[in-house]
Design a protein around this motif. Structure first.
Motif, short mmCIF file in Angstrom:
data_model
loop_
_atom_site.label_atom_id
_atom_site.label_comp_id
_atom_site.label_asym_id
_atom_site.label_seq_id
_atom_site.Cartn_x
_atom_site.Cartn_y
_atom_site.Cartn_z
N ARG A 237 0.84 -1.21 -0.04
CA ARG A 237 -0.26 -0.09 -0.04
C ARG A 237 0.82 1.33 0.01
NH1 ARG A 237 -5.10 0.98 3.60
NH2 ARG A 237 -6.24 -0.17 1.89
N HIS A 238 1.87 1.28 0.91
CA HIS A 238 2.84 2.48 0.76
C HIS A 238 4.18 1.96 0.66
CE1 HIS A 238 -0.32 5.31 2.01
NE2 HIS A 238 -0.46 4.51 2.80
N ALA A 239 5.02 2.74 0.24
CA ALA A 239 6.38 2.58 0.29
C ALA A 239 7.12 3.79 0.98
CB ALA A 239 6.80 2.46 -1.37
N MET A 240 8.57 3.51 1.34
CA MET A 240 9.27 4.46 1.92
C MET A 240 10.48 4.73 1.37
SD MET A 240 8.25 6.15 4.28
CE MET A 240 9.67 6.84 5.41
N ALA A 241 10.96 6.06 1.35
CA ALA A 241 12.29 6.30 0.79
C ALA A 241 12.73 7.82 1.36
CB ALA A 241 11.84 6.89 -0.85
N GLY A 242 13.87 7.97 0.98
CA GLY A 242 14.46 9.14 1.53
C GLY A 242 15.34 9.79 0.59
N VAL A 243 16.06 10.83 0.72
CA VAL A 243 16.96 11.34 -0.39
C VAL A 243 18.53 11.96 0.31
CG1 VAL A 243 17.29 13.42 -1.95
CG2 VAL A 243 14.79 12.67 -1.26
N HIS A 285 -4.96 -1.27 -6.83
CA HIS A 285 -5.57 -1.49 -5.69
C HIS A 285 -4.90 -2.25 -4.35
CE1 HIS A 285 -9.44 -3.06 -3.76
NE2 HIS A 285 -8.68 -4.01 -3.42
N SER A 286 -4.96 -1.70 -3.33
CA SER A 286 -4.30 -2.22 -2.06
C SER A 286 -5.04 -2.34 -1.01
CB SER A 286 -3.18 -1.08 -1.82
OG SER A 286 -3.76 0.04 -1.09
N THR A 287 -4.45 -3.19 -0.04
CA THR A 287 -5.29 -3.60 1.25
C THR A 287 -4.07 -3.11 2.22
OG1 THR A 287 -4.56 -5.99 1.06
CG2 THR A 287 -6.68 -5.28 0.19
N GLU A 288 -4.55 -3.30 3.54
CA GLU A 288 -3.60 -2.99 4.61
C GLU A 288 -2.56 -3.75 4.55
OE1 GLU A 288 -2.74 -0.60 7.04
OE2 GLU A 288 -4.77 -0.38 6.26
N ALA A 289 -2.90 -5.23 4.30
CA ALA A 289 -1.64 -6.30 4.28
C ALA A 289 -1.61 -6.66 2.82
CB ALA A 289 -1.70 -7.18 5.24
N GLU B 69 -4.32 -21.31 9.71
CA GLU B 69 -3.74 -20.16 10.55
C GLU B 69 -2.72 -19.48 9.34
OE1 GLU B 69 -1.37 -20.53 14.15
OE2 GLU B 69 -2.84 -21.70 15.07
N THR B 70 -2.37 -18.32 9.66
CA THR B 70 -1.54 -17.46 8.67
C THR B 70 -0.29 -17.12 9.54
OG1 THR B 70 -3.30 -16.36 7.67
CG2 THR B 70 -1.66 -15.26 7.47
N LYS B 71 0.80 -17.20 8.84
CA LYS B 71 2.08 -17.15 9.62
C LYS B 71 2.01 -15.62 9.75
CE LYS B 71 5.92 -19.34 8.60
NZ LYS B 71 7.09 -19.85 7.95
N ALA B 72 2.75 -15.30 10.99
CA ALA B 72 3.05 -14.04 11.43
C ALA B 72 4.41 -13.38 10.68
CB ALA B 72 3.22 -13.89 13.02
N ASN B 73 5.04 -14.12 10.34
CA ASN B 73 6.48 -13.68 9.63
C ASN B 73 6.78 -14.76 8.50
OD1 ASN B 73 8.92 -13.00 8.47
ND2 ASN B 73 9.66 -12.56 10.70
N PHE B 74 6.53 -14.64 7.25
CA PHE B 74 6.68 -15.73 6.37
C PHE B 74 8.21 -16.07 6.36
CE2 PHE B 74 6.39 -12.07 3.42
CZ PHE B 74 7.81 -12.00 2.99
#
Lengths: 351, 182
Positions: A237-243, A285-289, B69-74
């Motif tokens: 959903r999001h990505a992180m960057a710096g400069v 399209h994005s979801t939380e995870a 179950e879903t793994k917390a850390n794949f």
């Protein structure tokens, strides 16, 4: 050293021996012996048996002594070892290295930024050609990290390391901040660690921005926001960057009243793409995870931010390079950055 | 006498984890058995596992899908707590889908852990991760551990293609979970 007859033939045999054991990243290694490693351990000032890293999925453990052997093999001088230890600690503190970062198909590269007087004392380059090559301290500290991962964790290409292509510059991105020509306080000092310190995280990409075309700070920042907002390396959903700004860009921004936090806030607000633009790449399209994928339900002209709201404080804004052109580098994180530098601890005799 | 060249690995030349046994006992078929699914969070993995679970129940005599179950850390193999939960709740387990660097290696380790706990396990990886899977099996002392390989990629398949993929692997999955060692 001068009274020792240099036996190049023996040296070549020793270098070949290291290759044959599978220890090398492809370039020649300095064969490490106990007297050399003892000098590293003395400079590091920590017990040889101290555990400084563990990879639970392999149950493999890094000790100070194993780090010293790999740093010696990487071509470090003993006095660099405190920087290697701080860089390693900084990386091990990052979420990116706790999971599958070292094994990832993304082939991420550590970015290591050095602050403080130690830069000058040990010869870390923070000026022209800062991303290398050409400087022993920069090149070998970054390489030492790569050798520890390869040899101690045993994460080797084609085996447990599964980089599809790998990031150019992997195991060579160690830079000094150009504090002398930066308009802002040193990066680590702004984060609460004064003096010699390392800041580090894993990168997914680096991308060059050349802008010598405007004196308007918002036009300049818009060029960076456009690069940060690209869809190519953006998968969740999001990505992180710096400069890592060149002094010229940093000074232009500071002259217009921008501090680091202002730069981060501006970039975070403006970097992104419309849903329509992302849809062209099948990433609207994005979801939380989970990863982005094609969808049809969002407003096409809606703007999707690259940087998550609230993540601005962990945008890394550093200054390095020569004061000779408006050329800077966007550094996109593999995951995130804690924003927490690690102090470089040197033996008392050096202080 | 020159100084020896030091080994930077900490493991010594040629040292390998000594093989430790542990293939769970099989019963020849899946009649009445409870099925567990361990999702590693990768795109399409849960859909694939659920489809396999349904087919095991509807066509191969399994009693039910009794734990998902879903793994917390794949990237990291599951711990003893999770293995215990599966041991309580099911008789056989399917896990995957290994389609990345660290998750494929971890899925192999998960399968080895389930087998050692007495639960027959079918681990599914795509064919791009065979070497890393084998390396992980060696690291975990089970160099001969077998898993099920499917064509790469899996993450970009449509839902119907994922179901097709599951159906196509059922013979291998049933064989892996039920075949008594000769």
């Amino acid at each position: 050293m001068s009274d020792v007859a240099l036996d190049a033939d023996a040296a070549q045999l020793a270098v070949e021996h290291c290759y044959e054991q599978g220890w090398s990243d492809g370039l020649p290694l300095v064969p490490a012996t106990q007297p050399l490693v003892d000098r590293f351990l003395a400079a590091g000032g920590r017990s040889a048996d101290d555990v400084i890293g563990h990879m639970p999925q392999l149950d493999r453990t890094v000790t100070v002594e194993l780090a010293a052997i790999n740093a010696a093999m990487a071509g470090c001088k003993p006095e660099y070892f405190p920087v290697v230890l701080a860089a390693w600690e900084a990386l091990m503190n990052e979420r990116a290295t706790k999971g599958g970062g070292w094994q990832s198909t993304s082939g991420p590269a550590p970015l290591i930024i050095v602050n403080g007087p130690i830069r000058g004392e040990l010869g870390f380059n923070g000026a022209g050609g800062v991303f290398g090559p050409g400087f022993r301290a920069n090149a070998t500290v970054a390489r030492a990290i790569g050798l520890i991962v390869r040899n101690v964790f045993g994460v080797r290409p084609h085996e447990l390391e599964q980089a599809t292509q790998g990031l150019p510059g992997r195991w060579s991105l160690c830079i000094a901040e150009n504090e002398e020509e930066s308009p802002w306080a040193p990066l680590a000092e702004e984060r609460g660690v004064t003096g010699d310190a390392v800041s580090a995280t894993l990168l997914r990409t680096c991308e060059y921005v050349d802008n010598r075309h405007t004196t308007d700070p918002e036009q300049l920042l818009a060029d960076f926001a456009d690069t940060i907002g690209r869809s190519g390396a953006w998968i969740f959903r999001h990505a992180m960057a710096g400069v890592v700004f060149s002094p010229e860009h940093a000074q232009l921004l500071a002259g217009a009243g921008f501090g680091r936090a202002d730069v981060a806030a501006w970039l975070a607000e403006h970097a992104g793409r419309t849903t329509r633009e992302l849809a062209r790449a099948g990433k609207d399209h994005s979801t939380e995870a989970g990863v982005r994928f094609p969808g049809t339900d969002a407003e096409p002209d809606g703007f999707q931010r690259t940087v998550a709201p609230g993540a601005e404080p962990t945008m890394l804004i550093a200054v390095a390079g020569a004061r000779n052109a408006g050329i800077s580098m966007v550094v996109r994180y593999f995951a995130d950055w804690s924003g927490t530098p690690v102090a470089i601890r040197r033996e008392a005799s050096h202080e | 006498m020159p100084n020896a060249i030091l080994d930077p690995t900490g493991r010594g030349a040629g040292s390998v984890t000594s093989p430790r046994g542990g293939r769970a006992e099989r019963h020849g078929d899946l009649a009445g058995l409870r099925v567990g699914l361990l999702d590693n969070t990768k795109h399409n993995a849960l859909l694939f596992l659920e489809e396999v679970g349904e087919l095991l129940v509807s066509r191969h005599g399994a009693a039910s899908v009794s734990i998902v179950e879903t793994k917390a850390n794949f990237s990291v193999p599951i711990d003893e707590t999770i293995v215990s939960r599966f041991r309580q709740a099911c008789d056989v387990v399917i896990t995957g889908v290994g389609d990345c660097g660290s998750c494929s290696a971890a899925a192999v380790a998960d399968g080895i852990n389930f087998e050692r706990a007495g639960i027959p396990a079918a681990v599914v990886l795509t064919d791009a991760f065979t070497v890393t899977g084998r390396t992980m099996a060696e690291v975990h002392g089970a160099p001969d551990f077998e898993w099920i390989t499917t064509e790469h990629p899996m993450a970009s398949l449509s839902p119907d293609e994922v179901r097709e993929r599951a159906a196509g692997l059922m013979t291998q999955i049933v064989d892996t979970l039920a075949r008594v060692a000769s």
